[in-house]
Design an enzyme around this catalytic site. Structure first.
Site, PDB file in Angstrom:
ATOM      1  N   SER A   1       2.262  20.216  29.897  1.00  0.00           N
ATOM      2  CA  SER A   1       1.875  22.958  29.974  1.00  0.00           C
ATOM      3  C   SER A   1       1.861  23.413  28.895  1.00  0.00           C
ATOM      4  O   SER A   1       1.856  24.334  28.079  1.00  0.00           O
ATOM      5  CB  SER A   1       3.102  23.218  31.097  1.00  0.00           C
ATOM      6  OG  SER A   1       2.834  22.714  32.354  1.00  0.00           O
TER       7      SER A   1
ATOM      8  N   LYS B   1       7.580  33.231  26.724  1.00  0.00           N
ATOM      9  CA  LYS B   1       6.926  32.279  27.699  1.00  0.00           C
ATOM     10  C   LYS B   1       7.429  33.233  29.105  1.00  0.00           C
ATOM     11  O   LYS B   1       9.248  32.927  28.629  1.00  0.00           O
ATOM     12  CB  LYS B   1       7.376  30.364  27.779  1.00  0.00           C
ATOM     13  CG  LYS B   1       5.977  30.697  29.358  1.00  0.00           C
ATOM     14  CD  LYS B   1       6.151  28.629  29.134  1.00  0.00           C
ATOM     15  CE  LYS B   1       5.375  27.919  30.171  1.00  0.00           C
ATOM     16  NZ  LYS B   1       5.303  26.790  30.234  1.00  0.00           N
TER      17      LYS B   1
ATOM     18  N   SER C   1       0.619  24.897  31.783  1.00  0.00           N
ATOM     19  CA  SER C   1       1.238  26.396  32.162  1.00  0.00           C
ATOM     20  C   SER C   1       1.758  27.680  30.819  1.00  0.00           C
ATOM     21  O   SER C   1       0.962  28.887  30.888  1.00  0.00           O
ATOM     22  CB  SER C   1       2.631  26.445  32.915  1.00  0.00           C
ATOM     23  OG  SER C   1       3.655  25.894  32.514  1.00  0.00           O
TER      24      SER C   1
END
Lengths: 492, 488
Positions: A182, A78, A158
């Protein structure tokens, strides 16, 4: 060799170890999938050469008999984790071009364990969002589509780049971070598994901060076993993070068991919210049956302050964010917008106006407001009290049960653009995931059902502090019974 | 009560003063990062990723800084808070990389304490006075802007960014510039005894925010102003003097004192508005979520206490107990180096009262002349003890000792050697002295008459003549005794 990309982390590890294929073959296969999936926009930066370099090392280590726990396993990272020498943006213009001279503790642990990096995964800007639509580098598109429809769907957020990339087999597994859901909500939206461990398990050092008291890294993967393997190689005490837990890392994979005899599963009545999707409700019922089948006893529990959780979260997280994001000021790194003749204040205003997206600005403004003189007690102090009450709710509930079962999200994935007119509607996506975040509890999402429209739904398991094992085992019990094998049909 | 008053047109005004002193903690590393803290290093060479607030960097407390704050608190008899917490003070400035300063607003590490300033007639402090200290908390320093490096731009030096400061907040207990000066000097002495701050005001290791208000006797507190970052005792006293007079003028002209932040100009000794209350920042303090609360263990606190040295007040009381005069005790304890030197002198066997007199007059005088600090005194405590020992055992007289000391300073030789080589040994031979006395009295028969007739002041004259005749080496005590007998 395309079938290599269908392997789990465990499958790659074991197959490489057994000599069924080389790590380079694995890396090349995933690199090819990444290169051919631009339409998903899952990656901000692709690093095929890094994946290959780690693979060559893994093959050499195998020859030398010095294999590491994740040798031969390529991963997606990420883009909230600082990676030395590789651009790290948090999906924000304000960090575009920023190349850290340091490596986050979690990513370093993964590389030390032999893993390689396929690239930096897209996300909601500064991890603020539930649909990936706040990224400054374009939204990720879910590989999933409703049956007979080509509407572009949200991969969740997210960690939407992570979820989409795993679901589309662009990487066997990926890192995520979870502040209010997330990891879990995008996992649920894309039919994969993801666990947020107890707050403090994974070091936050080198992860771009959103809300420090809530941010927690965790793995996202195809199944529960892979989550256990990765978490073992991400967790651990780090003296550089003052909130890091000084506890040994258990051997979660070895202790995996879907047998829940003697365990009690709590069903919180307050989570039966108005307007919940009927199919989500049905999945929840089915999940209860699965856990009973696994030997668990099901008890009804009460978490009376649940209805205040979302409100408290959307005060605390923005408050911390408003302060955490003050460092992006154009002085030392990242974007600097210096209009002709501008002074310091003008530079701040211009830089931050140009660098932050609308959702980030909204949260900075909310956070600034709730911390302001005259409002602090009414908002921030009050929200902290709610947070304490929510933690106490869980502690009381855990006197009656070992894990708690709820849906992960109130609905299946929605279409891009369907929910971004009213921020509050978007915030509701976190309604089931946020209470565990506020209490710092381990929680995971596992895929459990497919809707009539052909979209995945996830079940959410919340555990006691430090009891990741209990969470993983309950997740495994569901995985073993849900028979979730659906994959998105390739259209990209 | 201080009798310091500002005499205005409408009567006398009292002054109320509180000081917030920022003292840089003596530590090799910063408060929340491992970066070094050396003064005067090249810009941006003492900066870690944490100090520069790079993305994802986290603070972790440096327990040495915490220890020094706790020890400082103990040195002013303050409450030590085993639970304390860090808060963020949010504001934007180019010298503040994080966009917030980590400080302790709500739960400081040190609570209420006290500090006693000594009576000083000359300065108008009639009696010893106890000044309250409200709290001590630890916080980060900011970096600094350099405006002289480029015609249109300012440069940023982050060497100081993140350095640990103690903010020591007094009660508004001081009533004159002299009291404020005495408080600062005493605080500085304590910090230096404890070793928690080097007290170097020129290098910015210690600076004060000065809160001043004025009122008529018996009135409630007036509106105060805060003059920021004043960096010497003299400037603090000047700033108070100027600010108190300014406030009196404003009030007597029918105006109101604005609650504001002011700046001191050392060139003019005046203060001017920096920002008014309307422009005051809203710092949006909240608990720093990157840092857990500090919970100090009993062992940690006990170790801090055990490591405390003898402090100025205790040392002064001990010296008084040894018969040393109050003045000398105060002089010797004012600076930790003097006190340590003097203690070493006592340890080397010197007699306390004589040693104190000698250090306060002879040694300090010499150092002053030579422009040297006691820490690099040309004479060591052991060498001084040797000299004083020669006086104490009657080998040399006090006046010969002065000569010997001068020679010691010049040559670096030991006192005994000098006395030996130069033949300065005191003569206590009663026969030889009596012979000289007889000659002196015979040669001054008229004066002997006068003395016997009641002019007793002439006794000193006979002593002087006898000493002169013996080249100053006669034991003065013996001369006194024998003269008295001879003049019987």
């Amino acid at each position: 060799m395309t079938d290599l990309t269908n392997l789990t982390v465990a499958g790659i590890r074991d197959g490489h170890r057994a000599g069924e294929f080389t790590a380079v073959e694995v890396a090349e296969a995933f690199n090819a999938n990444v290169a051919n999936a631009k339409a998903l926009n899952a990656f901000i930066v692709e690093t095929p050469e890094l994946a290959l370099a780690a693979a060559r090392q893994a093959d050499a280590d195998r020859a030398a008999g010095t294999l590491k726990p994740l040798s031969g396993v390529p991963l997606g990272m990420k883009d909230l984790f600082a990676t030395k020498g590789v651009q790290t943006t948090a999906a924000s213009k304000i960090l575009e071009g920023f190349v850290p001279p340091y490596e986050s503790s979690v990513s370093q642990k993964l590389w030390d364990a032999g893993a390689g990096m396929l690239g930096k995964l897209n996300l909601d800007q500064f991890a603020m969002g539930s649909s990936n639509e706040t990224s400054a580098f374009g939204n990720v598109i879910s590989p999933w589509r409703r049956t007979g429809s080509d509407t572009a769907l949200a991969p969740g957020g997210s960690s939407g780049g992570s979820s989409a990339a795993i679901a589309a087999r662009l990487c066997p597994a990926a890192t995520g971070t979870d502040t209010g859901g997330s990891i879990r909500q995008p996992a649920a939206f894309t039919g994969i598994s993801g666990i947020k461990p107890t707050y403090g398990r994974c070091s936050r050092w080198g992860i771009v901060a959103f809300a420090s008291s809530l941010d927690q890294a965790g793995p996202m993967a195809q199944d529960v076993r892979d989550c256990a393997i990765l978490l073992e190689n991400m967790a651990g005490f780090d003296a550089k993070d003052g909130t890091s837990l000084d506890l040994p890392v258990p051997n979660w994979e070895a202790a995996l068991s879907g047998d829940l005899k003697g365990k009690k599963v709590g069903i919180p009545k307050e989570y039966r919210i108005e307007g919940i999707d009927a199919e989500v409700d049905a999945m929840w019922e089915a999940g209860v049956a699965m856990l009973k089948d696994a030997g668990a006893e099901v008890v009804s529990i009460s978490l009376p302050h649940t209805k205040y959780a979302l409100g408290a979260y959307y005060i605390i997280a923005p408050a911390e964010a408003s302060s955490n994001l003050a460092r992006y000021d154009g002085v030392r790194y990242g974007l600097r917008d210096l209009p002709e003749g501008a002074g310091l204040q003008d530079m701040y205003a211009a830089t931050r106006a140009a660098g932050f997206g609308p959702e980030v600005k909204r949260r900075i403004m909310i956070g600034t407001y709730v911390l302001s003189a005259g409002f602090y007690d009414a908002y921030y102090t009050q929200a902290q009290k709610v947070r304490t009450l929510i933690s106490q709710d869980f502690m009381k509930a855990f006197e009656q049960c070992d894990v708690i079962l709820t849906p992960t999200a109130p609905s299946a994935a929605f279409g891009l653009g369907e929910k971004n007119t009213d921020p509050l509607e978007m915030y509701l996506n976190d309604v089931f995931s946020v209470p565990a975040s506020l209490a710092g509890l381990p929680a995971m999402s596992v895929p459990a059902a497919i809707t009539k429209e052909g979209l995945p739904l996830g079940l959410h398991i919340i555990g006691k502090p430090f009891d990741e094992q209990g969470v993983l085992n309950a997740g495994l019990a569901i995985e073993q019974r849900a028979g979730f094998t659906a994959k998105p049909a390739k259209w990209w | 009560m201080s009798d310091y008053r500002i005499k205005g047109e409408t009567g006398e005004w009292e002054v109320v003063i509180g000081l917030e002193v920022h003292a840089q903690v003596t530590s090799n590393a910063k408060l929340f990062s491992g970066a070094a803290t050396a003064f005067g290093a090249e810009p941006n060479t003492q900066v870690s990723l944490v100090d520069a607030a790079m993305p994802g960097m986290l603070p972790t407390p440096n327990m040495e800084c915490i220890r020094q704050a706790v020890r400082t608190g103990m040195a002013i008899n303050a409450q030590i808070n085993k639970y304390s917490r860090f808060d963020r003070k949010n504001y934007f400035y180019a010298d503040l990389p994080q966009g917030y300063q980590i400080s302790q607003l709500y739960h400081p590490i040190v609570g209420e304490g006290t500090l006693e300033i000594e009576a000083d007639e000359k300065a108008g402090i009639a009696a010893n006075k106890v000044i309250g200290v409200e709290r001590i908390h630890v916080e980060q320093d900011a970096g600094k802007l350099m405006h002289d490096q480029h015609p249109t731009m300012s440069y940023v030096d982050l060497n100081r960014s993140g350095v640990a400061l103690m903010e020591i907040v007094s009660r508004p207990d001081m009533a004159s510039p002299a009291e404020a000066g005495a408080y600062l000097r005493k605080l500085r002495a304590i910090l230096r005894y404890v070793g928690s701050c080097d007290g170097n005001m020129e290098e910015g290791s210690m600076r004060a925010d000065v809160n001043v208000s004025v009122r008529k006797a018996g009135d409630p507190l007036g509106t105060r102003t805060e003059t920021k970052n004043v960096n010497s005792v003299r400037f603090v006293m000047q700033a108070i003097e100027h600010e108190a007079h300014r406030q009196v003028e404003v009030l007597e002209a029918g105006g109101k004192v604005d609650q504001e932040t002011r700046l001191f100009n050392p060139d003019t000794g005046t203060t001017r508005t920096m920002r008014s209350k309307e422009d005051a920042h809203d710092y949006r303090y909240f608990p720093d979520p990157d840092l857990l609360p500090l919970n100090l263990s009993d062992e940690f606190v006990a170790a801090c206490r055990d490591s405390l040295p003898e402090l100025p007040d205790a040392k002064r009381d001990r010296y008084l107990g040894l018969g040393i005069s109050a003045y000398n005790a105060a002089v010797l304890t004012a600076e930790v180096e003097s006190a340590r030197w003097f203690d070493a002198l006592l340890d080397a066997g010197a007699k306390p009262v004589a040693a104190a007199n000698w250090v306060a007059s002879e040694l300090f005088g010499a150092l002053n002349r030579l422009g040297r600090d006691i820490s690099d005194s040309p004479v060591s405590p052991a060498e001084a003890a040797e000299l004083l020992g020669l006086v104490a055992d009657g080998t040399i007289s006090g006046s010969i000792a002065k000569q010997v000391f001068e020679i010691m300073l010049e040559t670096g030789d030991g006192a005994a050697k000098i006395v030996d080589e130069k033949g300065l040994k005191q003569n206590s031979d009663t026969g030889a002295i009596e012979a000289e006395i007889a000659k002196v009295l015979a040669a001054n028969a008229d004066k002997v008459e006068q003395y016997k007739g009641g002019k007793e002041a002439l006794f000193g004259f006979f002593v002087g003549q006898t000493m002169k005749a013996m080249q100053g080496k006669a034991n003065p005590q013996v001369v006194n005794e024998l003269l008295k007998k001879a003049l019987g």
